[in-house]
Design a protein around this motif. Structure first.
Motif, PDB file in Angstrom:
ATOM      1  N   UNK A  47      31.332  65.404  88.107  1.00 49.33           N
ATOM      2  CA  UNK A  47      32.346  65.772  88.593  1.00 49.33           C
ATOM      3  C   UNK A  47      32.395  65.449  90.242  1.00 49.33           C
ATOM      4  N   UNK A  48      31.615  66.205  90.828  1.00 54.76           N
ATOM      5  CA  UNK A  48      31.345  65.809  92.262  1.00 54.76           C
ATOM      6  C   UNK A  48      30.129  66.318  93.001  1.00 54.76           C
ATOM      7  N   UNK A  49      29.679  65.813  94.140  1.00 55.45           N
ATOM      8  CA  UNK A  49      28.743  66.449  95.032  1.00 55.45           C
ATOM      9  C   UNK A  49      29.470  66.996  96.338  1.00 55.45           C
ATOM     10  N   UNK A  50      29.222  68.324  96.599  1.00 57.81           N
ATOM     11  CA  UNK A  50      29.898  68.646  97.878  1.00 57.81           C
ATOM     12  C   UNK A  50      28.971  68.840  98.840  1.00 57.81           C
ATOM     13  N   UNK A  51      29.378  68.107 100.357  1.00 54.67           N
ATOM     14  CA  UNK A  51      28.533  68.328 101.389  1.00 54.67           C
ATOM     15  C   UNK A  51      29.294  68.896 102.513  1.00 54.67           C
ATOM     16  N   UNK A  67      35.189  69.841 107.444  1.00 57.89           N
ATOM     17  CA  UNK A  67      34.343  70.631 106.894  1.00 57.89           C
ATOM     18  C   UNK A  67      33.767  70.488 105.573  1.00 57.89           C
ATOM     19  N   UNK A  68      34.279  69.549 104.619  1.00 53.10           N
ATOM     20  CA  UNK A  68      33.867  69.274 103.463  1.00 53.10           C
ATOM     21  C   UNK A  68      34.009  67.918 103.158  1.00 53.10           C
ATOM     22  N   UNK A  69      33.076  67.412 102.283  1.00 51.99           N
ATOM     23  CA  UNK A  69      32.964  66.086 101.664  1.00 51.99           C
ATOM     24  C   UNK A  69      32.691  66.116 100.296  1.00 51.99           C
ATOM     25  N   UNK A  70      33.579  65.785  99.470  1.00 48.82           N
ATOM     26  CA  UNK A  70      33.544  65.581  97.948  1.00 48.82           C
ATOM     27  C   UNK A  70      33.165  64.390  97.611  1.00 48.82           C
ATOM     28  N   UNK A  71      31.875  64.052  97.057  1.00 46.26           N
ATOM     29  CA  UNK A  71      31.522  62.712  96.805  1.00 46.26           C
ATOM     30  C   UNK A  71      31.990  62.682  95.013  1.00 46.26           C
ATOM     31  N   UNK A  72      33.038  62.227  94.730  1.00 45.72           N
ATOM     32  CA  UNK A  72      33.512  62.003  93.379  1.00 45.72           C
ATOM     33  C   UNK A  72      32.754  61.055  92.439  1.00 45.72           C
ATOM     34  N   UNK A  73      32.305  61.609  91.456  1.00 40.36           N
ATOM     35  CA  UNK A  73      31.703  60.781  90.585  1.00 40.36           C
ATOM     36  C   UNK A  73      32.713  59.984  89.563  1.00 40.36           C
ATOM     37  N   UNK A  74      32.358  58.941  88.923  1.00 37.42           N
ATOM     38  CA  UNK A  74      33.223  58.221  88.232  1.00 37.42           C
ATOM     39  C   UNK A  74      32.724  58.204  86.805  1.00 37.42           C
ATOM     40  N   UNK A  75      33.124  57.607  85.988  1.00 38.95           N
ATOM     41  CA  UNK A  75      32.418  57.983  84.316  1.00 38.95           C
ATOM     42  C   UNK A  75      31.255  57.457  84.311  1.00 38.95           C
ATOM     43  N   UNK A  77      29.039  57.906  86.356  1.00 34.11           N
ATOM     44  CA  UNK A  77      27.862  58.936  87.322  1.00 34.11           C
ATOM     45  C   UNK A  77      27.714  58.630  88.591  1.00 34.11           C
ATOM     46  N   UNK A  78      28.237  57.478  89.100  1.00 34.33           N
ATOM     47  CA  UNK A  78      28.286  56.773  90.383  1.00 34.33           C
ATOM     48  C   UNK A  78      29.201  57.632  91.233  1.00 34.33           C
ATOM     49  N   UNK A  79      29.106  57.638  92.780  1.00 37.68           N
ATOM     50  CA  UNK A  79      30.039  58.256  93.411  1.00 37.68           C
ATOM     51  C   UNK A  79      30.978  57.238  94.264  1.00 37.68           C
ATOM     52  N   UNK A  80      31.934  56.693  93.604  1.00 37.25           N
ATOM     53  CA  UNK A  80      32.585  55.716  94.472  1.00 37.25           C
ATOM     54  C   UNK A  80      33.671  55.881  95.762  1.00 37.25           C
ATOM     55  N   UNK A  81      33.864  57.430  95.352  1.00 40.97           N
ATOM     56  CA  UNK A  81      34.855  57.831  96.293  1.00 40.97           C
ATOM     57  C   UNK A  81      34.449  59.002  97.028  1.00 40.97           C
ATOM     58  N   UNK A 106      34.173  66.583  82.005  1.00 36.73           N
ATOM     59  CA  UNK A 106      32.738  67.114  81.784  1.00 36.73           C
ATOM     60  C   UNK A 106      32.666  68.181  80.935  1.00 36.73           C
ATOM     61  N   UNK A 107      33.723  69.061  80.967  1.00 41.54           N
ATOM     62  CA  UNK A 107      33.569  70.094  79.992  1.00 41.54           C
ATOM     63  C   UNK A 107      33.380  69.673  78.542  1.00 41.54           C
TER      64      UNK A 107
END
Length: 115
Positions: A47-51, A67-75, A77-81, A106-107
């Motif tokens: 899903x994402x990694x939150x910084x 205040x937040x940065x969501x590194x969003x994962x694609x199918x 597992x990379x985080x292109x966005x 993910x669920x």
């Protein structure tokens, strides 16, 4: 990695700003957050990694307003966005709403791997 932020209720690409920062720090992608003294706060696989900003962020940083940065994962597992979110609950919840299909995926994938 492409960086976006909310402007007038919609996502807008931060092309010039974030690439200027990346060039200044001589880095790309999530390394920007390490160099800017941001820390990984949460990681949801597929899903994402939150910084979030650390204790001593750079005072002249262009990402200081966020205040937040969501590194969003694609199918894959990379985080292109990355979605940059100001310290604003409406923007934070909107970012989560936009990622809702990723939570569902993910669920589903975690449930199907146990069968």
């Amino acid at each position: 990695m492409q960086f976006y932020h909310f402007e007038d209720g919609r996502l807008v690409k931060m092309h010039n700003e974030i690439h200027t920062l990346s060039d200044r720090l001589n880095t790309r992608g999530s390394s920007v957050f390490k160099k800017e003294e941001w820390v990984k706060s949460e990681e949801l696989e597929m899903v994402y990694t939150l910084y979030v900003p650390g204790d001593d962020p750079y005072p002249d940083s262009i990402i200081l307003d966020y205040g937040y940065a969501f590194a969003v994962e694609d199918a894959s597992g990379a985080a292109p966005w990355t979605i940059m979110v100001r310290d604003n609950p409406v923007e934070y919840l909107e970012a989560l709403r936009l990622m809702e299909p990723l939570f569902t995926r993910a669920d589903f994938l975690s449930g199907s791997s146990e069968s």
